[in-house]
Design a protein around this motif. Structure first.
Motif, PDB file in Angstrom:
ATOM      1  N   PHE A 116       0.835  -1.200   0.000  1.00  0.00           N
ATOM      2  CA  PHE A 116       0.000   0.000   0.000  1.00  0.00           C
ATOM      3  C   PHE A 116       0.871   1.251   0.000  1.00  0.00           C
ATOM      4  O   PHE A 116       0.589   2.213  -0.708  1.00  0.00           O
ATOM      5  CB  PHE A 116      -0.909   0.019   1.245  1.00  0.00           C
ATOM      6  N   GLY A 117       1.946   1.239   0.792  1.00  0.00           N
ATOM      7  CA  GLY A 117       2.828   2.394   0.895  1.00  0.00           C
ATOM      8  C   GLY A 117       3.580   2.711  -0.382  1.00  0.00           C
ATOM      9  O   GLY A 117       4.090   3.817  -0.541  1.00  0.00           O
ATOM     10  N   GLN A 118       3.668   1.766  -1.300  1.00  0.00           N
ATOM     11  CA  GLN A 118       4.387   1.975  -2.555  1.00  0.00           C
ATOM     12  C   GLN A 118       3.483   2.361  -3.714  1.00  0.00           C
ATOM     13  O   GLN A 118       3.965   2.551  -4.829  1.00  0.00           O
ATOM     14  CB  GLN A 118       5.170   0.705  -2.917  1.00  0.00           C
ATOM     15  N   LEU A 119       2.186   2.501  -3.459  1.00  0.00           N
ATOM     16  CA  LEU A 119       1.276   2.924  -4.524  1.00  0.00           C
ATOM     17  C   LEU A 119       1.613   4.345  -4.949  1.00  0.00           C
ATOM     18  O   LEU A 119       1.886   5.204  -4.109  1.00  0.00           O
ATOM     19  CB  LEU A 119      -0.179   2.877  -4.042  1.00  0.00           C
ATOM     20  N   GLU A 120       1.603   4.593  -6.254  1.00  0.00           N
ATOM     21  CA  GLU A 120       1.862   5.947  -6.748  1.00  0.00           C
ATOM     22  C   GLU A 120       0.703   6.874  -6.413  1.00  0.00           C
ATOM     23  O   GLU A 120       0.885   8.066  -6.238  1.00  0.00           O
ATOM     24  CB  GLU A 120       2.109   5.919  -8.248  1.00  0.00           C
ATOM     25  N   ASP A 121      -0.486   6.321  -6.343  1.00  0.00           N
ATOM     26  CA  ASP A 121      -1.686   7.100  -6.058  1.00  0.00           C
ATOM     27  C   ASP A 121      -2.590   6.229  -5.206  1.00  0.00           C
ATOM     28  O   ASP A 121      -2.632   5.019  -5.386  1.00  0.00           O
ATOM     29  CB  ASP A 121      -2.380   7.466  -7.372  1.00  0.00           C
ATOM     30  N   ASP A 122      -3.297   6.821  -4.269  1.00  0.00           N
ATOM     31  CA  ASP A 122      -4.220   6.019  -3.466  1.00  0.00           C
ATOM     32  C   ASP A 122      -5.655   6.521  -3.601  1.00  0.00           C
ATOM     33  O   ASP A 122      -6.488   6.321  -2.732  1.00  0.00           O
ATOM     34  CB  ASP A 122      -3.785   5.943  -2.001  1.00  0.00           C
ATOM     35  N   SER A 123      -5.944   7.171  -4.725  1.00  0.00           N
ATOM     36  CA  SER A 123      -7.294   7.661  -5.005  1.00  0.00           C
ATOM     37  C   SER A 123      -8.008   6.656  -5.901  1.00  0.00           C
ATOM     38  O   SER A 123      -7.864   6.706  -7.130  1.00  0.00           O
ATOM     39  CB  SER A 123      -7.231   9.018  -5.698  1.00  0.00           C
ATOM     40  N   PHE A 124      -8.758   5.762  -5.291  1.00  0.00           N
ATOM     41  CA  PHE A 124      -9.477   4.733  -6.040  1.00  0.00           C
ATOM     42  C   PHE A 124     -10.966   4.870  -5.784  1.00  0.00           C
ATOM     43  O   PHE A 124     -11.385   5.288  -4.712  1.00  0.00           O
ATOM     44  CB  PHE A 124      -8.995   3.345  -5.618  1.00  0.00           C
TER      45      PHE A 124
ATOM     46  N   ALA B  21      -7.731  -1.955   3.706  1.00  0.00           N
ATOM     47  CA  ALA B  21      -8.540  -1.208   2.745  1.00  0.00           C
ATOM     48  C   ALA B  21      -9.527  -0.302   3.458  1.00  0.00           C
ATOM     49  O   ALA B  21      -9.747   0.841   3.040  1.00  0.00           O
ATOM     50  CB  ALA B  21      -9.279  -2.169   1.819  1.00  0.00           C
ATOM     51  N   VAL B  22     -10.098  -0.778   4.547  1.00  0.00           N
ATOM     52  CA  VAL B  22     -11.028   0.046   5.320  1.00  0.00           C
ATOM     53  C   VAL B  22     -10.299   1.268   5.879  1.00  0.00           C
ATOM     54  O   VAL B  22     -10.825   2.383   5.850  1.00  0.00           O
ATOM     55  CB  VAL B  22     -11.693  -0.791   6.434  1.00  0.00           C
ATOM     56  N   GLU B  23      -9.074   1.074   6.353  1.00  0.00           N
ATOM     57  CA  GLU B  23      -8.281   2.209   6.832  1.00  0.00           C
ATOM     58  C   GLU B  23      -8.018   3.210   5.703  1.00  0.00           C
ATOM     59  O   GLU B  23      -8.097   4.416   5.904  1.00  0.00           O
ATOM     60  CB  GLU B  23      -6.940   1.730   7.386  1.00  0.00           C
ATOM     61  N   LEU B  24      -7.686   2.698   4.524  1.00  0.00           N
ATOM     62  CA  LEU B  24      -7.409   3.545   3.371  1.00  0.00           C
ATOM     63  C   LEU B  24      -8.630   4.390   3.013  1.00  0.00           C
ATOM     64  O   LEU B  24      -8.494   5.538   2.568  1.00  0.00           O
ATOM     65  CB  LEU B  24      -7.016   2.672   2.169  1.00  0.00           C
ATOM     66  N   ALA B  25      -9.793   3.853   3.234  1.00  0.00           N
ATOM     67  CA  ALA B  25     -11.033   4.510   2.815  1.00  0.00           C
ATOM     68  C   ALA B  25     -11.542   5.553   3.803  1.00  0.00           C
ATOM     69  O   ALA B  25     -12.476   6.283   3.491  1.00  0.00           O
ATOM     70  CB  ALA B  25     -12.109   3.456   2.595  1.00  0.00           C
ATOM     71  N   ARG B  26     -10.957   5.631   4.972  1.00  0.00           N
ATOM     72  CA  ARG B  26     -11.422   6.624   5.947  1.00  0.00           C
ATOM     73  C   ARG B  26     -11.434   8.019   5.328  1.00  0.00           C
ATOM     74  O   ARG B  26     -10.480   8.434   4.698  1.00  0.00           O
ATOM     75  CB  ARG B  26     -10.496   6.642   7.159  1.00  0.00           C
ATOM     76  N   ASP B  27     -12.526   8.720   5.529  1.00  0.00           N
ATOM     77  CA  ASP B  27     -12.684  10.092   5.054  1.00  0.00           C
ATOM     78  C   ASP B  27     -12.585  10.219   3.530  1.00  0.00           C
ATOM     79  O   ASP B  27     -12.214  11.270   3.020  1.00  0.00           O
ATOM     80  CB  ASP B  27     -11.643  11.029   5.703  1.00  0.00           C
ATOM     81  N   ARG B  28     -12.886   9.146   2.804  1.00  0.00           N
ATOM     82  CA  ARG B  28     -12.844   9.193   1.341  1.00  0.00           C
ATOM     83  C   ARG B  28     -14.112   8.564   0.778  1.00  0.00           C
ATOM     84  O   ARG B  28     -14.691   7.685   1.390  1.00  0.00           O
ATOM     85  CB  ARG B  28     -11.652   8.412   0.804  1.00  0.00           C
ATOM     86  N   ALA B  29     -14.442   8.987  -0.403  1.00  0.00           N
ATOM     87  CA  ALA B  29     -15.579   8.390  -1.106  1.00  0.00           C
ATOM     88  C   ALA B  29     -15.049   7.233  -1.941  1.00  0.00           C
ATOM     89  O   ALA B  29     -14.660   7.404  -3.089  1.00  0.00           O
ATOM     90  CB  ALA B  29     -16.262   9.422  -1.983  1.00  0.00           C
ATOM     91  N   VAL B  30     -14.981   6.057  -1.336  1.00  0.00           N
ATOM     92  CA  VAL B  30     -14.473   4.883  -2.023  1.00  0.00           C
ATOM     93  C   VAL B  30     -15.322   3.684  -1.621  1.00  0.00           C
ATOM     94  O   VAL B  30     -15.723   3.574  -0.463  1.00  0.00           O
ATOM     95  CB  VAL B  30     -12.971   4.643  -1.712  1.00  0.00           C
TER      96      VAL B  30
END
Length: 151
Positions: free
Chosen positions: A73-81, A95-104
């Motif tokens: 996850f830390g090596q992704l160029e972008d984390d806007s999915f 993935a749930v952590e990544l989605a906090r405060d985002r529309a995903v």
């Protein structure tokens, strides 16, 4: 049929087997109509890159994934999915952590780990083919019929 999202991420534990298969299949089905990437929770424990059985079973479909480099996850160029599909319970938590405060949209597709199958080379390949084919069907069910150029 659901609209194809702009960006999809497939995740698993090491990004050596399941998520690269899903990424390759998605690219085959939808081409450049959507951005797709994959990653794992942890770095490649083998240092060998993508699993050789994945290369073999994807090659059966004419898909060359041999250049895939496992990443976290830390090596992704972008984390806007728009959609993150977790293929393991551990990846689902991240993935749930990544989605906090985002529309995903976060989805969990429980996917068998073919590396756990012992036996002959053919028995192991059969396990990898089953995962590949299950992922292909799940992707088509979720994202719609592939374009004519892809499958």
């Amino acid at each position: 049929m659901p609209a194809l999202p702009d960006a999809v991420l497939f995740t698993c534990n090491f990004n050596r087997v399941r998520s690269p298969m899903a990424e390759g299949l998605f690219k085959r089905f939808y081409g450049t109509r959507a951005f797709v990437d994959s990653c794992g929770l942890r770095g490649d424990p083998t240092g060998e890159g993508i699993d050789p059985f994945v290369i073999a079973v994807m090659d059966e479909l004419g898909l060359d994934v041999s250049d895939h480099k496992p990443k976290t996850f830390g090596q992704l160029e972008d984390d806007s999915f728009d959609v993150v599909v977790s293929l393991t319970p551990e990846a689902q938590h991240r993935a749930v952590e990544l989605a906090r405060d985002r529309a995903v949209e976060i989805e969990y597709w429980p996917t068998h780990d073919p590396t756990l199958v012992d036996g002959s080379r053919e028995a192991r390949l059969a396990a990898y083919r089953e995962v590949r084919d299950d992922l292909a069907e799940a992707i088509k069910r979720r994202f719609g019929a592939p374009s004519t150029f892809g499958g």
